[in-house]
Design a protein around this motif. Structure first.
Motif, PDB file in Angstrom:
ATOM      1  N   VAL A  10       0.828  -1.212   0.000  1.00 38.28           N
ATOM      2  CA  VAL A  10       0.000   0.000   0.000  1.00 38.28           C
ATOM      3  C   VAL A  10       0.859   1.258   0.000  1.00 38.28           C
ATOM      4  CG1 VAL A  10      -1.932  -1.128   1.156  1.00 38.28           C
ATOM      5  CG2 VAL A  10      -0.181   0.019   2.525  1.00 38.28           C
ATOM      6  N   PHE A  11       2.157   1.107   0.308  1.00 46.96           N
ATOM      7  CA  PHE A  11       3.033   2.274   0.377  1.00 46.96           C
ATOM      8  C   PHE A  11       3.741   2.541  -0.947  1.00 46.96           C
ATOM      9  CE2 PHE A  11       2.645   0.610   4.684  1.00 46.96           C
ATOM     10  CZ  PHE A  11       2.187   1.740   5.347  1.00 46.96           C
ATOM     11  N   GLY A  12       3.859   1.526  -1.808  1.00 52.03           N
ATOM     12  CA  GLY A  12       4.515   1.736  -3.086  1.00 52.03           C
ATOM     13  C   GLY A  12       4.991   0.431  -3.687  1.00 52.03           C
ATOM     14  N   ARG A  13       5.729   0.554  -4.793  1.00 54.17           N
ATOM     15  CA  ARG A  13       6.183  -0.629  -5.513  1.00 54.17           C
ATOM     16  C   ARG A  13       7.413  -0.271  -6.339  1.00 54.17           C
ATOM     17  NH1 ARG A  13       2.613  -1.202 -11.027  1.00 54.17           N
ATOM     18  NH2 ARG A  13       2.904   0.961 -11.731  1.00 54.17           N
ATOM     19  N   PRO A  14       8.207  -1.277  -6.722  1.00 54.94           N
ATOM     20  CA  PRO A  14       9.309  -1.018  -7.655  1.00 54.94           C
ATOM     21  C   PRO A  14       8.737  -0.831  -9.056  1.00 54.94           C
ATOM     22  CG  PRO A  14       9.186  -3.361  -7.151  1.00 54.94           C
ATOM     23  CD  PRO A  14       8.167  -2.674  -6.265  1.00 54.94           C
ATOM     24  N   ALA A  15       9.337   0.022  -9.830  1.00 59.59           N
ATOM     25  CA  ALA A  15       8.821   0.295 -11.168  1.00 59.59           C
ATOM     26  C   ALA A  15       9.948   0.785 -12.065  1.00 59.59           C
ATOM     27  CB  ALA A  15       7.702   1.345 -11.104  1.00 59.59           C
ATOM     28  N   ARG A  16       9.672   0.763 -13.360  1.00 59.85           N
ATOM     29  CA  ARG A  16      10.608   1.345 -14.318  1.00 59.85           C
ATOM     30  C   ARG A  16       9.802   1.870 -15.490  1.00 59.85           C
ATOM     31  NH1 ARG A  16      14.519  -3.402 -16.253  1.00 59.85           N
ATOM     32  NH2 ARG A  16      15.541  -1.572 -17.169  1.00 59.85           N
ATOM     33  N   GLN A  17      10.413   2.738 -16.281  1.00 56.13           N
ATOM     34  CA  GLN A  17       9.734   3.343 -17.419  1.00 56.13           C
ATOM     35  C   GLN A  17      10.574   3.107 -18.669  1.00 56.13           C
ATOM     36  OE1 GLN A  17       9.512   7.450 -16.200  1.00 56.13           O
ATOM     37  NE2 GLN A  17       7.779   7.119 -14.829  1.00 56.13           N
ATOM     38  N   PRO A  18      10.438   1.930 -19.290  1.00 58.31           N
ATOM     39  CA  PRO A  18      11.236   1.643 -20.490  1.00 58.31           C
ATOM     40  C   PRO A  18      11.022   2.702 -21.566  1.00 58.31           C
ATOM     41  CG  PRO A  18      10.115  -0.325 -19.706  1.00 58.31           C
ATOM     42  CD  PRO A  18       9.553   0.826 -18.918  1.00 58.31           C
ATOM     43  N   GLY A  19      12.106   3.107 -22.181  1.00 56.24           N
ATOM     44  CA  GLY A  19      12.029   4.100 -23.243  1.00 56.24           C
ATOM     45  C   GLY A  19      12.093   5.529 -22.757  1.00 56.24           C
ATOM     46  N   SER A  20      12.012   5.749 -21.430  1.00 60.22           N
ATOM     47  CA  SER A  20      12.095   7.109 -20.898  1.00 60.22           C
ATOM     48  C   SER A  20      13.542   7.423 -20.552  1.00 60.22           C
ATOM     49  CB  SER A  20      11.235   7.242 -19.644  1.00 60.22           C
ATOM     50  OG  SER A  20      11.907   6.691 -18.523  1.00 60.22           O
ATOM     51  N   PRO A  21      13.865   8.707 -20.280  1.00 58.60           N
ATOM     52  CA  PRO A  21      15.244   9.040 -19.874  1.00 58.60           C
ATOM     53  C   PRO A  21      15.633   8.369 -18.563  1.00 58.60           C
ATOM     54  CG  PRO A  21      14.029  11.002 -20.525  1.00 58.60           C
ATOM     55  CD  PRO A  21      13.028   9.900 -20.435  1.00 58.60           C
ATOM     56  N   TRP A  22      14.622   7.931 -17.794  1.00 53.92           N
ATOM     57  CA  TRP A  22      14.890   7.321 -16.489  1.00 53.92           C
ATOM     58  C   TRP A  22      14.348   5.895 -16.495  1.00 53.92           C
ATOM     59  CZ3 TRP A  22      11.841  12.095 -16.127  1.00 53.92           C
ATOM     60  CH2 TRP A  22      12.659  13.229 -16.182  1.00 53.92           C
ATOM     61  N   SER A  23      14.951   5.066 -17.326  1.00 53.32           N
ATOM     62  CA  SER A  23      14.428   3.717 -17.531  1.00 53.32           C
ATOM     63  C   SER A  23      14.907   2.717 -16.486  1.00 53.32           C
ATOM     64  CB  SER A  23      14.831   3.224 -18.935  1.00 53.32           C
ATOM     65  OG  SER A  23      16.242   3.199 -19.069  1.00 53.32           O
ATOM     66  N   PHE A  24      15.720   3.165 -15.522  1.00 56.14           N
ATOM     67  CA  PHE A  24      16.212   2.248 -14.489  1.00 56.14           C
ATOM     68  C   PHE A  24      15.124   1.998 -13.443  1.00 56.14           C
ATOM     69  CE2 PHE A  24      18.024   6.564 -14.081  1.00 56.14           C
ATOM     70  CZ  PHE A  24      17.292   7.020 -13.001  1.00 56.14           C
ATOM     71  N   TRP A  25      15.323   0.954 -12.655  1.00 54.20           N
ATOM     72  CA  TRP A  25      14.371   0.633 -11.589  1.00 54.20           C
ATOM     73  C   TRP A  25      14.381   1.731 -10.528  1.00 54.20           C
ATOM     74  CZ3 TRP A  25      10.705  -2.945 -11.653  1.00 54.20           C
ATOM     75  CH2 TRP A  25      10.840  -4.025 -12.528  1.00 54.20           C
ATOM     76  N   HIS A  26      13.218   2.080 -10.078  1.00 54.27           N
ATOM     77  CA  HIS A  26      13.069   3.075  -9.017  1.00 54.27           C
ATOM     78  C   HIS A  26      11.871   2.688  -8.160  1.00 54.27           C
ATOM     79  CE1 HIS A  26      10.466   4.482 -12.326  1.00 54.27           C
ATOM     80  NE2 HIS A  26       9.622   4.783 -11.339  1.00 54.27           N
ATOM     81  N   ARG A  30       3.022   5.234  -3.435  1.00 52.87           N
ATOM     82  CA  ARG A  30       1.593   5.445  -3.593  1.00 52.87           C
ATOM     83  C   ARG A  30       1.170   6.597  -2.682  1.00 52.87           C
ATOM     84  NH1 ARG A  30       1.417  -0.411  -4.475  1.00 52.87           N
ATOM     85  NH2 ARG A  30       0.498  -0.717  -6.559  1.00 52.87           N
ATOM     86  N   PRO A  31      -0.020   7.138  -2.878  1.00 53.08           N
ATOM     87  CA  PRO A  31      -0.503   8.174  -1.956  1.00 53.08           C
ATOM     88  C   PRO A  31      -0.454   7.680  -0.509  1.00 53.08           C
ATOM     89  CG  PRO A  31      -1.927   8.035  -3.867  1.00 53.08           C
ATOM     90  CD  PRO A  31      -0.976   6.886  -3.973  1.00 53.08           C
ATOM     91  N   ILE A  32      -0.273   8.606   0.410  1.00 50.55           N
ATOM     92  CA  ILE A  32      -0.181   8.233   1.822  1.00 50.55           C
ATOM     93  C   ILE A  32      -1.482   7.565   2.261  1.00 50.55           C
ATOM     94  CG2 ILE A  32       0.193   9.082   4.168  1.00 50.55           C
ATOM     95  CD1 ILE A  32       1.609  11.487   2.973  1.00 50.55           C
ATOM     96  N   PRO A  33      -1.416   6.376   2.873  1.00 51.55           N
ATOM     97  CA  PRO A  33      -2.646   5.742   3.368  1.00 51.55           C
ATOM     98  C   PRO A  33      -3.332   6.639   4.393  1.00 51.55           C
ATOM     99  CG  PRO A  33      -0.800   4.193   3.388  1.00 51.55           C
ATOM    100  CD  PRO A  33      -0.235   5.541   3.108  1.00 51.55           C
ATOM    101  N   ARG A  34      -4.609   6.813   4.249  1.00 49.87           N
ATOM    102  CA  ARG A  34      -5.354   7.671   5.180  1.00 49.87           C
ATOM    103  C   ARG A  34      -5.713   6.949   6.462  1.00 49.87           C
ATOM    104  NH1 ARG A  34      -3.093  10.649   1.356  1.00 49.87           N
ATOM    105  NH2 ARG A  34      -4.130  12.667   1.057  1.00 49.87           N
ATOM    106  N   SER A  35      -5.526   5.647   6.512  1.00 48.09           N
ATOM    107  CA  SER A  35      -5.712   4.900   7.755  1.00 48.09           C
ATOM    108  C   SER A  35      -4.675   3.792   7.800  1.00 48.09           C
ATOM    109  CB  SER A  35      -7.129   4.315   7.851  1.00 48.09           C
ATOM    110  OG  SER A  35      -7.343   3.372   6.824  1.00 48.09           O
ATOM    111  N   VAL A  36      -4.181   3.520   8.987  1.00 50.24           N
ATOM    112  CA  VAL A  36      -3.158   2.495   9.193  1.00 50.24           C
ATOM    113  C   VAL A  36      -3.550   1.656  10.393  1.00 50.24           C
ATOM    114  CG1 VAL A  36      -0.748   2.079   9.819  1.00 50.24           C
ATOM    115  CG2 VAL A  36      -1.303   3.883   8.187  1.00 50.24           C
ATOM    116  N   GLN A  37      -3.502   0.347  10.238  1.00 47.46           N
ATOM    117  CA  GLN A  37      -3.778  -0.555  11.348  1.00 47.46           C
ATOM    118  C   GLN A  37      -2.529  -0.659  12.220  1.00 47.46           C
ATOM    119  OE1 GLN A  37      -6.749  -2.047  12.126  1.00 47.46           O
ATOM    120  NE2 GLN A  37      -7.591  -0.805  10.452  1.00 47.46           N
TER     121      GLN A  37
END
Length: 392
Positions: A10-26, A30-37
């Motif tokens: 829920v906090f985020g994920r690894p991603a990449r943008q093939p073909g972009s200037p920043w195609s490496f893994w980053h 995600r948006p800040i969860p509005r509630s947390v257990q």
């Protein structure tokens, strides 16, 4: 960045943008969860931290002239926050620079004094403004102007990628790669909305998530950690939980630096928020208790000095107040504090020396100016963590 170390949470994920200037893994937050257990352990830790923070806040109403304590506390916070980023300076170095030796200060000391200027600016701005991107940019400009890092766009969000790792690291082997710059506008808008609209969230949980997300977004080329830690105190002030900036949380993070970085990274890599919350709550509790313990010692010593000073027909009380704000003294700083002439200020300093309140450090610096220091006051300011002892 090794994407295999990162889960999709829920906090985020690894991603990449093939073909972009920043195609490496980053990392793509995600948006800040509005509630947390939270577990019972975390709820209890938050409750204990809230109680300690309440005691610290109440202290400001119980002691006479609490504003005199702000200087030492802000200086300790600035020093600790800067040390986390690798700045090497001592409390004595910074305090002596504050009384007028800035022209002799090292680059490290100047960096700490810039943090002090940025802190004072931030606390002034938040009196009338919400915590917005504009406020953050203004404070960041002050933090980095005229020091190392000045070439890294003070007062501007980054327009290029960054990554976190050892010297010489690349995006492929970095420990962490924050989101690319084209994602910053949406992420910062969500962050700003969370900070200013989620009033139903307990303030310490609010602060923990706010700080985590800011460090994860990493919006600047430099100064992210210092701004992010300053924002914690700003939030507490803006939410009226701490009227005076007496909580120096960076001291706890510096003492527990590896755990601090690991807890933040644990949220990103494994989606584990609880270790970060527990560390954050423990830091608030420990530093609140320490701040109370230190303030009581400073106030007790101040009142002892003021009682003795009141027996004299002089401006010794004004010098005492200046000593509490900064235990290093020169004739010039004594003049500023009392309005006396140079000979009068020198006589007053000599009187404080006779009473055992000041000790001479001899002459040094431009013009061979003599310096004195209040050893008992400095010992309280420099002493190790004392809150646990005081609380028991």
């Amino acid at each position: 960045m090794d994407p295999a170390r990162y889960v999709d949470s829920v906090f985020g994920r690894p991603a990449r943008q093939p073909g972009s200037p920043w195609s490496f893994w980053h990392y793509e937050p995600r948006p800040i969860p509005r509630s947390v257990q939270m577990s019972q352990s975390a709820i209890l830790a938050m409750s204990e931290a809230e109680a300690a923070l309440g005691r610290l806040s109440g202290l400001g109403y119980l002691i006479r002239e609490p504003q005199t304590l702000i200087g030492p506390y802000l200086t300790r916070e600035a020093l600790a926050s800067s040390r986390i980023e690798g700045t090497q300076a001592s409390l004595s170095d910074v305090l002596q620079a504050e009384i007028g030796d800035a022209d002799e200060a090292t680059a490290d000391v100047v960096e700490v004094t810039r943090y002090l200027s940025a802190s004072r600016q931030a606390f002034s701005l938040v009196e009338t403004l919400p915590i917005t991107q504009r406020l953050i940019l203004d404070v960041h400009r002050t933090l980095l102007s005229g020091v190392r890092g000045e070439e890294k766009s003070p007062g501007n969000f980054r327009c290029s990628p960054v990554w976190v790792g050892s010297a010489g690291a690349t995006p492929d082997n970095a420990t962490y790669v924050p989101p690319p710059p084209d994602q910053l506008p949406a992420l910062l808008t969500d962050w700003e909305n969370y900070v200013n609209t989620e009033r139903s969230v307990p303030v310490l949980l609010h602060g923990a998530l706010m700080h985590y997300q800011f460090e994860t977004i990493h919006p600047f080329l430099d100064g992210n950690g210092r701004i992010g830690r300053l924002l914690i105190s700003l939030l507490l002030k803006e939410r009226r939980r701490l009227e005076l900036p007496l909580l120096y949380l960076s001291n706890f993070f510096e003492t527990n630096r590896e755990a601090y970085y690991e807890a933040l990274q644990g949220v990103r890599e494994r989606g584990e928020i609880e270790p970060w919350l527990l560390l954050f709550f423990e830091g608030v509790r420990a530093q609140s208790d320490d701040a109370i313990w230190r303030a009581r010692r400073l106030v007790d010593l101040r009142e002892t000095y003021l009682l003795r000073a009141s027996e004299t027909r002089s401006k010794l009380p004004q010098l005492v107040q200046a000593m509490v704000a900064n235990p290093f003294v020169t004739v010039q700083s004594a003049q500023r504090a009392t309005g006396l002439s140079a000979p009068g200020a020198r006589n007053l300093v000599r009187r404080a020396e006779e009473l055992g309140w000041l000790r001479s450090l001899g002459t040094h610096g431009r013009g061979g100016r003599e310096h004195w220091y209040a050893s008992d006051l400095l010992e309280i300011m420099e002493g190790p963590l004392g809150g646990d002892t005081a609380a028991n």
